[in-house]
Design an enzyme around this catalytic site. Sequence first.
Site, PDB file in Angstrom:
ATOM      1  NE  ARG A  78      -3.901  -2.048   0.111  1.00  0.00           N
ATOM      2  CZ  ARG A  78      -4.818  -2.318  -0.831  1.00  0.00           C
ATOM      3  NH1 ARG A  78      -4.651  -2.005  -1.954  1.00  0.00           N
ATOM      4  NH2 ARG A  78      -5.614  -3.236  -0.452  1.00  0.00           N
TER       5      ARG A  78
ATOM      6  CE  LYS B  46      -3.325  -3.024  -6.066  1.00  0.00           C
ATOM      7  NZ  LYS B  46      -4.204  -3.846  -5.358  1.00  0.00           N
TER       8      LYS B  46
ATOM      9  CB  THR C  28      -1.255 -12.125  -8.423  1.00  0.00           C
ATOM     10  OG1 THR C  28      -1.074 -10.562  -8.679  1.00  0.00           O
ATOM     11  CG2 THR C  28      -2.798 -12.201  -8.369  1.00  0.00           C
TER      12      THR C  28
ATOM     13  CD  GLN D 235      -2.456   0.325  -4.472  1.00  0.00           C
ATOM     14  OE1 GLN D 235      -2.421  -0.533  -3.564  1.00  0.00           O
ATOM     15  NE2 GLN D 235      -3.712   0.263  -5.108  1.00  0.00           N
TER      16      GLN D 235
ATOM     17  CD  GLU E 119     -12.612  -2.316   1.523  1.00  0.00           C
ATOM     18  OE1 GLU E 119     -13.676  -2.071   1.858  1.00  0.00           O
ATOM     19  OE2 GLU E 119     -11.943  -3.134   0.884  1.00  0.00           O
TER      20      GLU E 119
END
Length: 425
Positions: free
Chosen positions: A240, A256, A260, A243, A367
């Site tokens: 983050r 990113k 993955t 990013q 979040e």
Amino acid sequence: MASWVHDDEGSHFSLQNLPYGIFSTEASPARVGVAIGEHVLDLKVLAEGGIFDDLDFDVTALLQPTLNAFAALGRHVQSRVRQRLQDLLKEDTEFGNVLRDNHTLRGRALVRLSSVTMHLPMVIGDYTDFFVGLHHAVTCADILKPGATIEQLCPCFFNLPIAYNGRASSVVVSETPLHRPHGQFPVEATVVSGPCRKLDFEVEFACFVGKGNKMGEPIGVDSAEDHIFGFVLMNDWSARDIQMYEATIMGPFNGKSFCTTVSPWVVPPEALDPFRVAPKKTPRTLPDYLVEKSELSAYDISIRATLEVANGQTYKVADCNTNNVIFSFAQMIAHHTRGGCPLRTGDLIATGTLSGPDRENAGCLLEQTRGGKDPYEMVAENSSTGNVLRTYLEDNDRITFTAQASGAAGNVGFGSCSGMVLPAP
């Protein structure tokens, strides 16, 4: 639909499911298999035994070390193979002598899941990560600029499925560890270069493309599902701090691109038909190319995220759902190819974070912690050792996603999507 290959009551792999994967054992190299109960059915053995010879397709696609060749044959072939497997594996099969009672073939074709190593199921040429999660978008808008609406931060969000092109070379299969990435990011009044300090996960759902399209020929929204081979769980690991610093101008890059993770079993679309629902409704008028004939184009599948720390204790992180989207995969594909972009067999297409409306349903720590300002307390599973606080991920943390939908025909699951954070190199 009961099978003579009996399984535990909680197994992810009923006869309704029959997901495809690439597995190997100590005695055999990577090959195509189907999960059934606590076993893998070796499709290479069945193909070489002539089980599919009357189905009128090139069976050499089942002799490959990836699923690409089989996926490229199209849904009509895959449906016939699936039906053949269900006929052979159902409890009251009329073809018992073909596999069930053929002990030589059965002994070669059925392998215990506990004895196999799973591999990345497809060669991935391109990877596109969409941003179609309603609650994720709303919460992130408020974190980035308190009081702002998502329309103010991203005027096109409700009108089209937005996305970024990810890094296919760093997509890995479940159980592959990842290193904390290095990058540049601001600390107080300066910019530093070093290991990421705000490492995060993202709960996502993704599909693999089966048949692609030619450059310049868009895929229609009502035919787009014919281009989907199957579905996996996905963790879009995110740095983050890296990013946020780099994405101000051009969008995600090194924040990113480092890893993955996808689950190893590719669940076919037919297995998920009982769990169809409509995407979330929003106040909008869509252009014709995004209007679907069927409203039931999304899926209702719960995804649980858990954290395992260095001492082996596990904690509940979040409960998300694949229904928290405002666009379907068919709409994503239709928009992706609208300008003429050619999709290819093995391309990976993801939803973005699948957060729900509440903190315990948030699909990422960004979040849950309000951008790192409010540490999140995770509840211990089956332990009296107490809960744990996290702002972002620590070294040696393991994040695991699991999902299982239960219907009248049996359980449909994906196996686990898991990865452990190693220290920065």
